[in-house]
Design a protein around this motif. Structure first.
Motif, mmCIF file in Angstrom:
data_model
loop_
_atom_site.group_PDB
_atom_site.id
_atom_site.type_symbol
_atom_site.label_atom_id
_atom_site.label_comp_id
_atom_site.label_asym_id
_atom_site.label_seq_id
_atom_site.Cartn_x
_atom_site.Cartn_y
_atom_site.Cartn_z
ATOM 1 N N ALA A 80 0.854 -1.363 -0.019
ATOM 2 C CA ALA A 80 -0.045 0.058 0.127
ATOM 3 C C ALA A 80 0.974 1.304 -0.015
ATOM 4 O O ALA A 80 0.284 2.533 -0.519
ATOM 5 C CB ALA A 80 -0.968 -0.036 1.231
ATOM 6 N N ARG A 81 1.875 1.259 0.702
ATOM 7 C CA ARG A 81 2.865 2.395 0.626
ATOM 8 C C ARG A 81 3.435 2.804 -0.814
ATOM 9 O O ARG A 81 3.475 4.073 -1.106
ATOM 10 C CB ARG A 81 4.329 1.929 1.337
ATOM 11 C CG ARG A 81 3.897 1.768 2.884
ATOM 12 C CD ARG A 81 5.081 1.377 3.677
ATOM 13 N NE ARG A 81 4.873 0.872 4.918
ATOM 14 C CZ ARG A 81 5.169 1.373 5.964
ATOM 15 N NH1 ARG A 81 5.870 2.667 5.951
ATOM 16 N NH2 ARG A 81 4.954 0.783 7.042
ATOM 17 N N LEU A 82 3.353 1.779 -1.638
ATOM 18 C CA LEU A 82 3.538 2.339 -3.098
ATOM 19 C C LEU A 82 2.672 3.191 -3.635
ATOM 20 O O LEU A 82 2.943 4.217 -4.203
ATOM 21 C CB LEU A 82 3.845 1.144 -4.119
ATOM 22 C CG LEU A 82 5.059 0.031 -3.639
ATOM 23 C CD1 LEU A 82 4.794 -1.086 -4.456
ATOM 24 C CD2 LEU A 82 6.309 0.787 -3.949
ATOM 25 N N PHE A 83 1.346 2.823 -3.176
ATOM 26 C CA PHE A 83 -0.105 3.620 -3.582
ATOM 27 C C PHE A 83 0.004 4.905 -2.834
ATOM 28 O O PHE A 83 -0.143 6.041 -3.536
ATOM 29 C CB PHE A 83 -1.223 2.832 -3.484
ATOM 30 C CG PHE A 83 -1.201 1.726 -4.571
ATOM 31 C CD1 PHE A 83 -2.062 1.693 -5.708
ATOM 32 C CD2 PHE A 83 -0.716 0.580 -4.233
ATOM 33 C CE1 PHE A 83 -2.194 0.731 -6.499
ATOM 34 C CE2 PHE A 83 -0.790 -0.521 -5.269
ATOM 35 C CZ PHE A 83 -1.388 -0.519 -6.386
ATOM 36 N N ILE A 84 0.446 4.953 -1.545
ATOM 37 C CA ILE A 84 0.170 6.198 -0.830
ATOM 38 C C ILE A 84 1.381 6.889 -1.450
ATOM 39 O O ILE A 84 1.035 8.057 -1.634
ATOM 40 C CB ILE A 84 0.636 5.698 0.729
ATOM 41 C CG1 ILE A 84 -0.454 4.848 1.176
ATOM 42 C CG2 ILE A 84 0.937 6.907 1.492
ATOM 43 C CD1 ILE A 84 -0.093 4.151 2.651
ATOM 44 N N ASP A 85 2.468 6.612 -1.543
ATOM 45 C CA ASP A 85 3.602 7.485 -2.091
ATOM 46 C C ASP A 85 3.177 8.201 -3.704
ATOM 47 O O ASP A 85 3.193 9.411 -3.626
ATOM 48 C CB ASP A 85 4.765 6.950 -2.261
ATOM 49 C CG ASP A 85 5.408 6.252 -0.898
ATOM 50 O OD1 ASP A 85 5.063 6.841 0.214
ATOM 51 O OD2 ASP A 85 6.209 5.392 -0.874
ATOM 52 N N GLU A 86 2.631 7.295 -4.490
ATOM 53 C CA GLU A 86 2.342 8.109 -5.563
ATOM 54 C C GLU A 86 1.198 8.858 -5.463
ATOM 55 O O GLU A 86 1.146 9.930 -6.215
ATOM 56 C CB GLU A 86 2.027 6.652 -6.736
ATOM 57 C CG GLU A 86 1.580 7.304 -8.028
ATOM 58 C CD GLU A 86 2.752 7.784 -8.652
ATOM 59 O OE1 GLU A 86 2.302 8.841 -9.373
ATOM 60 O OE2 GLU A 86 3.853 7.594 -8.511
ATOM 61 N N ILE A 87 -0.032 8.516 -4.883
ATOM 62 C CA ILE A 87 -1.300 9.368 -4.497
ATOM 63 C C ILE A 87 -0.453 10.848 -3.991
ATOM 64 O O ILE A 87 -1.163 11.750 -4.218
ATOM 65 C CB ILE A 87 -2.252 8.780 -3.970
ATOM 66 C CG1 ILE A 87 -2.915 7.751 -4.692
ATOM 67 C CG2 ILE A 87 -3.457 9.654 -3.569
ATOM 68 C CD1 ILE A 87 -4.027 6.780 -4.150
ATOM 69 N N LEU A 88 0.383 10.720 -2.891
ATOM 70 C CA LEU A 88 0.674 11.933 -2.149
ATOM 71 C C LEU A 88 1.695 12.679 -2.988
ATOM 72 O O LEU A 88 1.913 13.933 -2.725
ATOM 73 C CB LEU A 88 1.549 11.671 -0.810
ATOM 74 C CG LEU A 88 0.689 10.985 0.199
ATOM 75 C CD1 LEU A 88 1.157 10.716 1.401
ATOM 76 C CD2 LEU A 88 -0.375 12.208 0.486
#
Length: 173
Positions: A80-88
């Protein structure tokens, strides 16, 4: 979910079984993480990460403003951190709903995320099974990006279909 009923059903069945989620208490979740990262023969996890890293831009919808991120069976939230980083990278903040059956483990992971991301990530942990987690996120009326990695394969086919139908209804909730 009536855990006692589920366990008694499994232990009185032929053949006997324990549901896959039963092993995910705090220690079981820790051991699972250890196995995923240190067992070089377990390729499934590495393949998922490779696909995500390669195609993340294409996986995440273009318009994620006012979108919440949900991770069913979140575990340590590594993927999920991959997605969090990209969205942020696209927005100042993000609401994140990690759902995991191991409440204690989930709270530890959420503390780590809060320390790492600060106020940019609004974390709404849901320590529950899939059905209760899906019911909870269906109360959110924003657009949703829902992550559900690998763990659906541990469900019986009929249960997979039922949970996917619940999930579809949560998308419009």
């Amino acid at each position: 979910m009536d855990m006692k009923k589920v366990l008694v059903t499994g232990l009185t069945s032929t053949p006997k079984y324990l549901p896959g989620w039963y092993r995910y208490d705090n220690e079981g979740s820790r051991l699972n993480d250890l196995c995923l990262h240190e067992n070089e023969n377990y390729y499934f996890h590495r393949c998922e990460l490779s696909v995500m890293k390669t195609h993340l831009q294409n996986i995440i919808p273009v318009d994620t403003e006012n979108t919440i991120l949900v991770d069913l069976g979140s575990g340590n939230c590594h993927k999920a951190r991959l997605f969090i980083d990209e969205i942020l990278k696209r927005h100042k903040n993000l609401s994140f709903y990690p759902v995991d059956i191991s409440h204690e483990f989930l709270l530890d992971v959420c503390k780590q995320l809060a320390d790492e991301y600060g106020t940019k990530l609004v974390i709404n942990p849901i320590g529950a099974d899939y059905e209760a987690g899906i019911a909870e996120i269906s109360k959110c009326y924003q657009s949703k990006v829902i992550l559900w990695f690998g763990s659906i394969q541990n469900l019986e086919p009929g249960d997979q279909i039922r949970k996917l139908q619940l999930l579809r209804s949560a998308m419009t909730g």
